[in-house]
Design a protein around this motif. Sequence first.
Motif, PDB file in Angstrom:
ATOM      1  N   THR A 192       8.297  -4.535  -5.209  1.00 18.40           N
ATOM      2  CA  THR A 192       9.152  -5.510  -4.511  1.00 18.40           C
ATOM      3  C   THR A 192       8.877  -5.527  -3.008  1.00 18.40           C
ATOM      4  OG1 THR A 192      10.936  -3.940  -4.080  1.00 18.40           O
ATOM      5  CG2 THR A 192      11.030  -5.131  -6.179  1.00 18.40           C
ATOM      6  N   THR A 193       7.817  -4.852  -2.561  1.00 18.89           N
ATOM      7  CA  THR A 193       7.525  -4.753  -1.125  1.00 18.89           C
ATOM      8  C   THR A 193       6.848  -6.031  -0.618  1.00 18.89           C
ATOM      9  OG1 THR A 193       5.522  -3.567  -1.721  1.00 18.89           O
ATOM     10  CG2 THR A 193       7.434  -2.239  -1.166  1.00 18.89           C
ATOM     11  N   ASN A 194       6.334  -5.975   0.596  1.00 21.09           N
ATOM     12  CA  ASN A 194       5.852  -7.204   1.216  1.00 21.09           C
ATOM     13  C   ASN A 194       4.349  -7.295   1.438  1.00 21.09           C
ATOM     14  OD1 ASN A 194       5.603  -5.441   3.398  1.00 21.09           O
ATOM     15  ND2 ASN A 194       7.619  -5.980   4.190  1.00 21.09           N
ATOM     16  N   ARG A 195       3.610  -6.237   1.170  1.00 22.70           N
ATOM     17  CA  ARG A 195       2.155  -6.291   1.410  1.00 22.70           C
ATOM     18  C   ARG A 195       1.377  -5.701   0.256  1.00 22.70           C
ATOM     19  NH1 ARG A 195       2.334  -5.141   7.684  1.00 22.70           N
ATOM     20  NH2 ARG A 195       2.755  -7.309   8.196  1.00 22.70           N
ATOM     21  N   ASN A 196       0.293  -6.384  -0.091  1.00 23.07           N
ATOM     22  CA  ASN A 196      -0.569  -5.910  -1.184  1.00 23.07           C
ATOM     23  C   ASN A 196      -1.998  -5.742  -0.708  1.00 23.07           C
ATOM     24  OD1 ASN A 196      -1.148  -8.572  -0.762  1.00 23.07           O
ATOM     25  ND2 ASN A 196      -1.062  -9.192  -2.907  1.00 23.07           N
ATOM     26  N   PHE A 197      -2.157  -5.442   0.597  1.00 21.17           N
ATOM     27  CA  PHE A 197      -3.504  -5.299   1.166  1.00 21.17           C
ATOM     28  C   PHE A 197      -4.264  -4.178   0.471  1.00 21.17           C
ATOM     29  CE2 PHE A 197      -1.853  -6.787   5.590  1.00 21.17           C
ATOM     30  CZ  PHE A 197      -1.669  -8.059   5.091  1.00 21.17           C
ATOM     31  N   LEU A 198      -5.588  -4.238   0.604  1.00 18.45           N
ATOM     32  CA  LEU A 198      -6.469  -3.210   0.045  1.00 18.45           C
ATOM     33  C   LEU A 198      -5.994  -1.818   0.476  1.00 18.45           C
ATOM     34  CD1 LEU A 198      -9.318  -3.150  -1.437  1.00 18.45           C
ATOM     35  CD2 LEU A 198     -10.261  -2.750   0.836  1.00 18.45           C
ATOM     36  N   GLY A 199      -5.681  -0.974  -0.486  1.00 17.02           N
ATOM     37  CA  GLY A 199      -5.302   0.405  -0.169  1.00 17.02           C
ATOM     38  C   GLY A 199      -3.895   0.571   0.392  1.00 17.02           C
ATOM     39  N   ARG A 200      -3.098  -0.486   0.400  1.00 17.09           N
ATOM     40  CA  ARG A 200      -1.774  -0.434   1.045  1.00 17.09           C
ATOM     41  C   ARG A 200      -0.893   0.701   0.499  1.00 17.09           C
ATOM     42  NH1 ARG A 200       1.626  -1.933   5.354  1.00 17.09           N
ATOM     43  NH2 ARG A 200       3.748  -1.936   4.588  1.00 17.09           N
ATOM     44  N   MET A 201      -0.888   0.867  -0.836  1.00 17.57           N
ATOM     45  CA  MET A 201       0.016   1.872  -1.412  1.00 17.57           C
ATOM     46  C   MET A 201      -0.730   3.125  -1.871  1.00 17.57           C
ATOM     47  SD  MET A 201       2.827  -0.496  -3.498  1.00 17.57           S
ATOM     48  CE  MET A 201       4.068   0.767  -3.704  1.00 17.57           C
ATOM     49  N   GLY A 202      -1.961   3.286  -1.383  1.00 23.64           N
ATOM     50  CA  GLY A 202      -2.701   4.486  -1.786  1.00 23.64           C
ATOM     51  C   GLY A 202      -4.192   4.241  -1.831  1.00 23.64           C
TER      52      GLY A 202
END
Lengths: 163, 427
Positions: free
Chosen positions: B382-392
Amino acid sequence: MIKGKVWKYGDNINTDIISPPAYLELSIKDAAQYTMAPIDPNFAKAYQIGDLFVAEHNLGSGSSRETAPLMLKALGVRTVIAKDFARIFYRNCINIGILAIECASTDKIRQDDVIEVDYLNGMIYNQTTKAHYSCHKIPEHIMAIINHGGLIQYLKDVELKTT
Amino acid sequence: MGFTMSEKIMAMASANDGINVHADDIIWVRISKAMMDDVLGPRLEIDDILTDLNASIWDKDRVVIISDHYTPPANVNQADIVKFTRDWANTHQVDHYYEFAGPCHQVMVEKGHVLPGEIIVGTDSHTCTYGALAALGTGVGSTEMAGVLATGITWMKVPRTIKAQWHGDLNAMVMAKDISLKTISVLGHAGATYKTIEYCGETIDSLIMDERLCLSNMAVEAGAKAGLIRYDAITAAYLEKFGVTETFEHINPDEDANYETVLSFDAQELVPQVACPHEVDNVKAVSDVSHVAIHQAYIGSCTGGRYNDLLAAATLLEGKTIAKGIRLLVSPASKEVYDRCLKEGILTILADAGATILASSCGACLGIHSGTLASGEVCISTTNRNFLGRMGSKSSEVYLASPLTVAASAVTGYITDPNAISGGIND
Ligand code: SF4
């Protein structure tokens, strides 16, 4: 007038690419060796002072993290050129004294080209391909900040003196 | 010709009060509040610059410092940064200091630090969240923040405005997140660069504040400087909780304001949306990607971890169990949200369905702790960014969706339209 060899990237080079979140807890100097690491681990190692950083659309999108331009600055980057910039990244560059120049033709500039940038007259000359491109002239108030070496020196010299 | 909200707000804050300002003017403005977080706050340049300037903070009461990214700390570096931030607030006598209270933007609005018509700068790009309260919040870098702390002013270009009008009632299982993703997909991730998005129309008028905050929060994902929503009875009721009785109609846009673009959307046509890797404008209908298997589902952050988000997820998940082999992580957007959901049994419902309840933190949202993705893993969030590597890991993938879509996906283990799951709030 600025002249240098080009490091060339494409669209949407965002702040997570320039300044990966995993290294945010390091100092700028230590983090700088990971600049651009997700797409070009070689950049931080091979970048030479005086080289120019050129990208296409929407350079610096994403986070407000000033670590992105600060890491570039720590490696020696003084000029960045793109078709257009994300707002906060653009402001951050100006505020820390990096010249951010808009040029609609950066898709014609290639890795390792040598270019001359005449930012006062709004012209870029590509020595390698012999091509000319126009670029935005830097607005007056921004040049004032750059001429003072960035926002802080500007505030010291102008705003904090008068208030 | 009338004025937009940005023009009105900036005119009030400009050096020559009362003089009208227009889009594209470059002006110096007075700042109402300055917000710093831990990761990009005092420890990064700001402390050095203030020392160098030999300047003290222009107005301590207008400064808020929130340690949220690194709380609770996952390692010694993070702990040291939180300690530095806490000590700095103390030394500089900044009384508005919070830690372990949740992501900064939710804390700012909940603690009454955001008032309509204010210009608020923060060392975080989602400072635009405050637009939901008709405040012009915008993200700034450390150097600019240091300048603001020393002088209380900064330079701004008055933004042009894109009016995003939404008409009609939302369908079942559709939330503000879906409105946001749809609008961003039409604008493009840079379509509003250096501009304000004014969200309006009867769909927006009927959204509760939790939902409006989600809309404004994501304005920067289209590149916007601010995402404003007009002041109305819902804003007034929200502010009343902080004892604010003043009204703010005067900052609402004029009928004949000068808009750069007017976009019109029909809410009735909107179905649940998802932003696919690795850009926020890479948006599809949830039903078009329902073959994608997930490893993690995340409900949290200053975008999608508010009370209404957790309530929606709990209503869908009540009496169900998440799919085998996947994990559902829930991080309420603030300690206040956490406590309320705890008292009302919402956290119990989520936990019974198999969710892991985390502290209120930024952690997983930017992959720094409490839910970092491994190589090749897929998360719906539900967050706001899906950039490359954003969550790991660089090879992980993030899909962005509403809390209802994330909850539905947790049940099946695949990206799932909440309409395909029975028992939702509108069931
Ligand atoms: S929750 Fe995520 S988007 Fe919000 S402030 Fe924290 S890191 Fe930023």
